[in-house]
Design an enzyme around this catalytic site. Structure first.
Site, mmCIF file in Angstrom:
data_model
loop_
_atom_site.group_PDB
_atom_site.id
_atom_site.type_symbol
_atom_site.label_atom_id
_atom_site.label_comp_id
_atom_site.label_asym_id
_atom_site.label_seq_id
_atom_site.Cartn_x
_atom_site.Cartn_y
_atom_site.Cartn_z
ATOM 1 C CB SER A 130 56.244 -5.019 54.435
ATOM 2 O OG SER A 130 55.573 -4.862 53.220
ATOM 3 N N GLY B 211 65.592 3.516 47.208
ATOM 4 C CA GLY B 211 64.411 4.012 46.475
ATOM 5 C C GLY B 211 63.254 4.214 47.441
ATOM 6 C CG ASN C 223 58.320 -13.914 49.825
ATOM 7 O OD1 ASN C 223 58.529 -12.714 49.960
ATOM 8 N ND2 ASN C 223 57.165 -14.474 50.157
ATOM 9 N NE ARG D 153 55.858 6.253 42.595
ATOM 10 C CZ ARG D 153 56.112 5.998 43.865
ATOM 11 N NH1 ARG D 153 56.824 4.944 44.234
ATOM 12 N NH2 ARG D 153 55.638 6.781 44.802
ATOM 13 C CE LYS E 226 51.345 7.262 45.307
ATOM 14 N NZ LYS E 226 52.062 6.059 44.815
ATOM 15 C CG HIS F 108 50.658 -5.546 44.023
ATOM 16 N ND1 HIS F 108 49.814 -6.119 43.106
ATOM 17 C CD2 HIS F 108 50.782 -4.246 43.657
ATOM 18 C CE1 HIS F 108 49.419 -5.205 42.240
ATOM 19 N NE2 HIS F 108 50.001 -4.059 42.553
ATOM 20 C CD GLN F 109 54.587 -1.985 44.337
ATOM 21 O OE1 GLN F 109 55.162 -1.613 43.318
ATOM 22 N NE2 GLN F 109 53.430 -1.491 44.712
ATOM 23 N N GLY G 97 61.791 -1.460 49.352
ATOM 24 C CA GLY G 97 60.661 -1.685 50.260
ATOM 25 C C GLY G 97 60.531 -0.664 51.376
ATOM 26 C CB THR G 98 63.027 0.794 53.669
ATOM 27 O OG1 THR G 98 63.316 -0.533 54.101
ATOM 28 C CG2 THR G 98 63.044 1.721 54.869
#
Ligand code: NAD
Length: 329
Positions: A207, A300, A167, A118, A75, A145-146, A228-229
């Site tokens: 982030s 993750g 958030n 994914r 990718k 976004h995710q 996120g990391t």
């Protein structure tokens, strides 16, 4: 023309990916490839990620080979922070699949939608295998976004009765609220400490470069998916929380270098041998959660093989459904 040349190159567009890959197929592809990685049938190559000194962009490659699923490729893409202002997704990527039998380029697959599904599938697989079966409250940290992809996939894993969310900028929580309401799950915007006091499962997808969740806030029995990391320096949870939890990951090499565990490893709070791959749990080589009081944490980090797995599934389904374009190189 030889048979090999007739194979041609497949183009699988973002729209085709959206139409052929749903959440269950992404879940299956990611679960299978995590299992293959832990069996030693699939491996990721070293990641390349560079600040290119233009448009504030980070650009790089994630690549690997899955011998079991016959996926070879990479990718390519990265992060363009100015894109949102132009109506584009900040993360931009394309997946290149090669024929492992002859090295020929086999398919070009749009990577933006697939990256989101994914990544959501990875936390969903961790919830399926590690969260308490009686988990009722889902906590979401991050609303970018995710986050909506994460929320939709997570809500399918347990009978969640409520979503609590935080958030940095609470005004952005509307996207998560809309998804929860669409799916008939009550939603509440809360402060971080309250989120931890209520949630049985927490997903972090920010982030951030500093810990957002503290060990003393987390209830026994919580499952946390830190998503996120994925870069040196980023951090979403307290090191002491990593040390107190049973830590699982997609890939140990990434977890200790660019994942959430990087800080606890650096300070010596945990050792590499304290981290287990989720694939070991999927394969039955590790029991996973051992009690209702244990805090489980999935680091993750996002591996290239996840991208190749969903892209291979997308290419196959797009051909079957007549949604791939063929060209000769
Ligand atoms: P985005 O830019 O759309 O959203 C960023 C989110 O992080 C927002 O909710 C924002 O409020 C929050 N945030 C930013 N700085 C923060 C800070 N200092 N403290 C607290 N919150 C902060 O990004 P996205 O596309 O939703 O991606 C979110 C993160 O997930 C990124 O860091 C990205 O690199 C990472 N990511 C990981 C994987 C993986 O496989 N693990 C895959 C894709 C993206």
């Amino acid at each position: 023309m030889s048979e090999e040349n007739n194979e041609g190159l497949l183009i699988v567009s973002e729209d085709a990916c959206k139409s052929v890959i749903d959440r269950p197929s992404a879940f299956k592809a990611v679960e299978n490839v995590f299992a293959a990685m832990s069996r030693g049938d699939a491996y990721n190559f070293p990641v390349i990620r560079e600040a290119i000194g233009y448009a504030d962009a980070l650009y790089g490659f994630k690549s690997g080979f899955d011998r079991a699923g016959k996926s070879l490729g990479l990718k390519s893409g990265g992060y363009w922070p100015g894109n949102a202002a132009k109506g584009l997704t900040n993360h931009q990527s394309t997946i290149f699949l090669f024929n492992p039998d002859n090295g020929k380029l086999r398919a070009l697959v749009g990577g933006n939608y697939l990256t989101a599904v994914r990544t959501a599938a990875a936390s969903a697989v961790s919830i399926a295998h590690l969260a308490r079966k009686d988990s009722k409250v889902l906590g979401m940290v991050g609303a970018g976004h995710q986050s909506t992809f994460q929320l939709r996939a997570a809500l399918e894993q347990r009978n969640f009765e409520k979503v609590v969310a935080w958030n940095k900028d609470a005004d952005r929580l509307g996207n998560l609220q809309a998804v929860a309401e669409e799916l008939g799950v009550p939603f509440e915007s809360v402060e971080r400490e309250q989120l931890c006091a209520e949630a049985d499962v927490i997903i972090t997808i920010t982030s951030a470069f500093e810990p957002l969740l503290m060990k003393e806030w987390i209830k026994p029995g919580t499952h946390i998916a830190c998503m996120g990391t994925d870069t040196v320096g980023k951090q979403e949870v307290d090191e002491a929380l990593i040390a107190a939890a049973t830590v699982f990951t997609d890939e140990i090499a990434q977890s200790i270098s660019i994942g959430e565990a990087q800080h606890a490893i650096k300070s010596g709070a945990i050792k590499e041998s304290d981290i287990t791959t989720l694939g070991d749990v999927i394969n039955g080589d590790h029991p996973g959660r051992s009690s209702d009081d244990e805090i489980t944490l999935f680091d993750g980090t996002g591996v290239g093989l996840q991208d190749l797995a969903v892209a291979s599934a997308a290419a196959k389904l797009a051909v079957e459904k007549g949604q791939a374009q063929h060209i000769s190189l």
